[in-house]
Design a protein around this motif. Structure first.
Motif, short mmCIF file in Angstrom:
data_model
loop_
_atom_site.label_atom_id
_atom_site.label_comp_id
_atom_site.label_asym_id
_atom_site.label_seq_id
_atom_site.Cartn_x
_atom_site.Cartn_y
_atom_site.Cartn_z
N GLN A 12 53.37 80.59 56.94
CA GLN A 12 52.49 81.76 56.96
C GLN A 12 51.03 81.31 56.86
OE1 GLN A 12 53.43 84.94 54.18
NE2 GLN A 12 55.59 84.38 54.28
N ALA A 13 50.77 80.35 55.99
CA ALA A 13 49.40 79.86 55.80
C ALA A 13 48.85 79.29 57.11
CB ALA A 13 49.36 78.81 54.69
N ILE A 14 49.66 78.50 57.79
CA ILE A 14 49.21 77.92 59.06
C ILE A 14 48.97 79.03 60.07
CG2 ILE A 14 49.87 76.45 61.00
CD1 ILE A 14 51.40 74.72 58.88
N TRP A 15 49.89 79.97 60.18
CA TRP A 15 49.73 81.08 61.11
C TRP A 15 48.44 81.85 60.82
CZ3 TRP A 15 49.13 86.29 61.33
CH2 TRP A 15 49.40 86.91 62.54
N LEU A 16 48.23 82.17 59.55
CA LEU A 16 47.04 82.93 59.17
C LEU A 16 45.76 82.17 59.50
CD1 LEU A 16 48.33 84.29 55.76
CD2 LEU A 16 47.66 85.70 57.73
N ALA A 17 45.74 80.88 59.20
CA ALA A 17 44.54 80.09 59.48
C ALA A 17 44.26 80.04 60.97
CB ALA A 17 44.69 78.68 58.90
N LEU A 18 45.29 79.90 61.77
CA LEU A 18 45.10 79.88 63.22
C LEU A 18 44.63 81.23 63.75
CD1 LEU A 18 48.15 77.68 64.30
CD2 LEU A 18 45.71 77.03 64.31
N GLN A 19 44.81 82.28 62.96
CA GLN A 19 44.32 83.61 63.32
C GLN A 19 42.95 83.89 62.71
OE1 GLN A 19 46.16 85.36 65.53
NE2 GLN A 19 47.49 83.58 65.45
N GLY A 20 42.37 82.89 62.03
CA GLY A 20 41.05 83.06 61.44
C GLY A 20 41.05 83.67 60.05
N ALA A 64 47.58 60.02 55.68
CA ALA A 64 46.25 59.63 56.15
C ALA A 64 45.54 60.87 56.68
CB ALA A 64 46.37 58.59 57.26
N ALA A 65 44.24 60.91 56.50
CA ALA A 65 43.46 62.02 57.02
C ALA A 65 43.55 62.04 58.55
CB ALA A 65 42.01 61.90 56.58
N ALA A 66 43.76 63.21 59.08
CA ALA A 66 43.85 63.36 60.54
C ALA A 66 42.47 63.34 61.16
CB ALA A 66 44.56 64.66 60.87
N VAL A 67 42.42 62.93 62.41
CA VAL A 67 41.14 62.89 63.13
C VAL A 67 41.24 63.60 64.48
CG1 VAL A 67 40.31 60.80 61.99
CG2 VAL A 67 41.64 60.61 64.09
N ASP A 68 42.41 64.10 64.82
CA ASP A 68 42.57 64.78 66.10
C ASP A 68 42.09 66.22 65.99
OD1 ASP A 68 44.70 65.56 64.45
OD2 ASP A 68 46.15 65.64 66.09
N ASP A 69 42.29 66.98 67.03
CA ASP A 69 41.89 68.38 67.06
C ASP A 69 42.55 69.15 65.93
OD1 ASP A 69 40.74 70.72 68.78
OD2 ASP A 69 42.84 71.29 68.36
N VAL A 70 41.78 69.98 65.24
CA VAL A 70 42.29 70.71 64.08
C VAL A 70 43.46 71.62 64.45
CG1 VAL A 70 41.65 72.35 62.27
CG2 VAL A 70 40.07 70.56 62.91
N ILE A 75 49.46 72.73 64.45
CA ILE A 75 50.73 72.88 65.18
C ILE A 75 51.68 71.73 64.82
CG2 ILE A 75 51.75 72.85 67.49
CD1 ILE A 75 49.14 74.37 68.37
N ARG A 76 51.14 70.53 64.68
CA ARG A 76 51.98 69.38 64.29
C ARG A 76 52.57 69.58 62.90
NH1 ARG A 76 48.39 65.86 65.05
NH2 ARG A 76 47.80 65.34 62.94
N ILE A 77 51.77 70.09 61.96
CA ILE A 77 52.28 70.34 60.60
C ILE A 77 53.36 71.42 60.65
CG2 ILE A 77 51.69 71.19 58.30
CD1 ILE A 77 48.86 69.98 58.76
N ALA A 78 53.10 72.50 61.38
CA ALA A 78 54.09 73.58 61.48
C ALA A 78 55.39 73.06 62.07
CB ALA A 78 53.53 74.72 62.33
N THR A 79 55.29 72.23 63.09
CA THR A 79 56.49 71.66 63.71
C THR A 79 57.27 70.81 62.69
OG1 THR A 79 55.44 71.67 65.88
CG2 THR A 79 57.33 70.18 65.58
#
Length: 87
Positions: A12-20, A64-70, A75-79
């Motif tokens: 839910q947190a990821i979904w909400l963040a992707l919705q702003g 490790a801290a990610a450096v790719d597109d936020v 999406i990678r975390i959700a997967t």
């Protein structure tokens, strides 16, 4: 509108963040005390461009801290969270 039914709080947190809806997402991630919650929490601070705070939470997550597109990272975390629960 809220996230789709049946999602875990972290999804839910990821979904909400992707919705702003960062504040709502942050409250959900902050409620957890495991590595997955720390990973989502790190990502959320990266979304808001608070990189020192993000690095702290990546450390708590053991990642490790990610450096790719936020968005790609979200999406990678959700997967990964879906795979961990067998979806």
């Amino acid at each position: 509108p809220g996230p789709p039914a049946g999602l875990t709080p972290l999804l839910q947190a990821i979904w909400l963040a992707l919705q702003g809806q960062w504040e709502r997402a942050h409250a959900l991630a902050q409620a957890g005390d495991d590595r997955e919650s720390a990973w989502v929490h790190a990502w959320l601070h990266r979304v808001e461009a608070d990189l020192p705070n993000a690095r702290y939470w990546y450390g708590r997550a053991g990642r490790a801290a990610a450096v790719d597109d936020v968005r790609d990272e979200g999406i990678r975390i959700a997967t990964a969270l879906l795979e961990a629960r067998g979806d």
